[in-house]
Write a protein that holds these residues in place. Structure first.
Motif, PDB file in Angstrom:
ATOM      1  N   TRP A  34       3.158  -1.279  -2.457  1.00 21.51           N
ATOM      2  CA  TRP A  34       2.366   0.174  -1.314  1.00 21.51           C
ATOM      3  C   TRP A  34       0.917   0.526  -1.382  1.00 21.51           C
ATOM      4  O   TRP A  34       0.500   0.625  -0.600  1.00 21.51           O
ATOM      5  N   SER A  37      -1.248  -2.626   0.470  1.00 23.20           N
ATOM      6  CA  SER A  37      -1.316  -2.294   1.690  1.00 23.20           C
ATOM      7  C   SER A  37      -2.445  -1.187   1.819  1.00 23.20           C
ATOM      8  O   SER A  37      -2.451  -1.405   3.431  1.00 23.20           O
ATOM      9  N   LEU A  38      -2.854  -0.658   0.936  1.00 25.08           N
ATOM     10  CA  LEU A  38      -3.860   0.204   1.419  1.00 25.08           C
ATOM     11  C   LEU A  38      -5.105   0.079   1.723  1.00 25.08           C
ATOM     12  O   LEU A  38      -5.726   0.534   1.385  1.00 25.08           O
ATOM     13  N   TYR A  40      -5.601  -1.139  -1.654  1.00 26.16           N
ATOM     14  CA  TYR A  40      -6.262  -0.633  -3.631  1.00 26.16           C
ATOM     15  C   TYR A  40      -6.470  -2.163  -4.027  1.00 26.16           C
ATOM     16  O   TYR A  40      -5.448  -3.438  -3.950  1.00 26.16           O
ATOM     17  N   ALA A 312      -0.475  11.192   1.202  1.00 23.81           N
ATOM     18  CA  ALA A 312      -0.147   9.805   2.038  1.00 23.81           C
ATOM     19  C   ALA A 312      -1.898   9.760   2.337  1.00 23.81           C
ATOM     20  O   ALA A 312      -2.602   8.872   2.252  1.00 23.81           O
ATOM     21  N   GLN A 313      -2.058  11.129   2.973  1.00 21.53           N
ATOM     22  CA  GLN A 313      -3.586  10.777   3.772  1.00 21.53           C
ATOM     23  C   GLN A 313      -4.953  10.324   2.567  1.00 21.53           C
ATOM     24  O   GLN A 313      -5.553   9.932   3.322  1.00 21.53           O
ATOM     25  N   ALA A 316      -4.649   6.582   1.936  1.00 20.34           N
ATOM     26  CA  ALA A 316      -5.194   6.029   2.952  1.00 20.34           C
ATOM     27  C   ALA A 316      -6.791   6.155   2.921  1.00 20.34           C
ATOM     28  O   ALA A 316      -7.332   5.322   2.941  1.00 20.34           O
ATOM     29  N   GLU A 317      -6.767   7.008   2.931  1.00 26.93           N
ATOM     30  CA  GLU A 317      -8.125   7.155   2.735  1.00 26.93           C
ATOM     31  C   GLU A 317      -9.489   7.138   1.719  1.00 26.93           C
ATOM     32  O   GLU A 317     -10.628   6.766   1.776  1.00 26.93           O
TER      33      GLU A 317
END
Length: 355
Positions: A34, A37-38, A40, A312-313, A316-317
């Protein structure tokens, strides 16, 4: 003049605030995928049994190698391990015993002495586990024997604070020695609620542990905003001890009703509030510049906490925000082109030393 300074590594993310029972937050492998996928590149891993078996890691190189492979296959690496909860339990004032029992296994609840011994052993396991994983720094809390005395009313008896730091040092010195044997720095998050909550208290502790080389700092500017402490000047003062970096935002908006202490308000009602990256008041350009100036080349790790935005936001940011702030150190001084060739004779002439 050429330099070989390495840039700050990142972006990375601290997994503690995202753990849960449902996928992808239920296992280390799922969380690693996870995070990758963002965008990192690294994950900071809390030593919670649901993600990471600390005692097994201290005993087994094979276990550590398997964990490292799981992360590598997912597209990330472990930046550091964290024992924030266990570090807190190294030193607990009796007033907080029941509250902090939640940080320990159930069989230790109501047994403060046994709980402290367990916590100290956990930290020593973390030293060995970090070494097995090839890590150079470790995140933790100092715990607190004196936090209830932070405001000097009633008046503190003479020598009380000195005795408190002496006892804190007595508990931590064997742990620091274990980390020294492992070649790993202990990085205390400077944090309200801990005896190490600002620069002055860190100095008092450092003196009590005889300036132990492994007693270092996890720098998190959000906790300085809430204390109204100058976090850029903090870097100037303590950069040689800053070995870890939490990228976390906050804001401070006092009024006639709320100030630094926050009363008993919920997080949205407080003057000091944690926010997602870019939504608060922290000068991250200044921080990344200062850390780069002083040669910090550790990881920039998102610690997400926000009283308004969904996690989650925020996650992602976070990765692109951190990536946009990492500075590639200049390999040459910008005015090198005008310097000319190195010549001792020429320098002597310029200095008027030619004979």
């Amino acid at each position: 003049m050429a330099t070989n300074q390495q840039p700050i590594k990142g972006p990375a993310i601290f997994l503690a605030q995202f753990m849960g029972k449902d996928a992808p937050f239920d296992t280390l492998e799922n969380m690693a995928r996870w995070a990758a996928s963002l965008g990192y590149k690294g994950i900071q891993v809390p030593t919670d049994p649901s993600l990471f078996d600390l005692e097994k890691a201290a005993e087994s190189q094979e276990y550590c190698d398997n964990i490292a492979k799981i992360c590598k296959d997912a597209g990330v690496e472990i930046t550091e391990l964290s024992t924030h909860l266990q570090g807190q339990l190294v030193a607990v004032h009796p007033a907080y015993n029941e509250l902090f029992d939640n940080f320990a296994p159930a069989h230790l609840h109501g047994k403060p002495q046994e709980r402290t011994e367990w916590a100290i052993n956990q930290l020593k396991c973390a030293a060995i586990a970090s070494k097995r994983l090839g890590l150079k720094a470790h995140a933790t809390f100092s715990g607190a024997l004196m936090w209830h005395l932070v405001y000097p009313w009633p008046q503190r008896p003479a020598g009380l604070v000195e005795q408190g730091f002496a006892e804190l040092a007595r508990r931590w010195k064997p742990i620091l020695d274990a980390f020294d044997d492992a070649g790993v720095d202990v990085c205390y998050e400077i944090h309200p609620g801990e005896d190490l909550h600002d620069g002055a208290s860190f100095e008092q502790f450092l003196k009590a542990v005889d300036n132990h080389p492994r007693a270092n700092i996890l720098f998190d500017p959000s906790h300085f905003v809430l204390q109204q402490l100058d976090y850029l000047d903090f870097i100037d003062r303590y950069h040689s001890r800053i070995k870890m970096f939490h990228v976390k935002d906050a804001e401070f908006n006092p009024n006639g009703r709320n100030g630094v202490y926050g009363g008993y308000q919920n997080w949205q009602e407080r003057a000091g509030r944690f926010r997602s990256l870019g939504d608060g008041q922290v000068d991250f350009k200044g921080i990344f510049s200062k850390l780069t100036q002083y040669g910090f080349s550790g990881w920039a790790v998102l610690e997400w906490e926000c009283c308004l935005k969904d996690s989650a936001q925020g996650a992602a940011e976070g990765a692109p925000f951190i990536a946009s702030h990492i500075i590639e150190p200049s390999k040459y001084a910008f005015d090198d082109f005008a310097g000319g060739e190195v010549s001792e004779a020429k320098n002597n002439r310029i200095l008027g030393l030619e004979r």
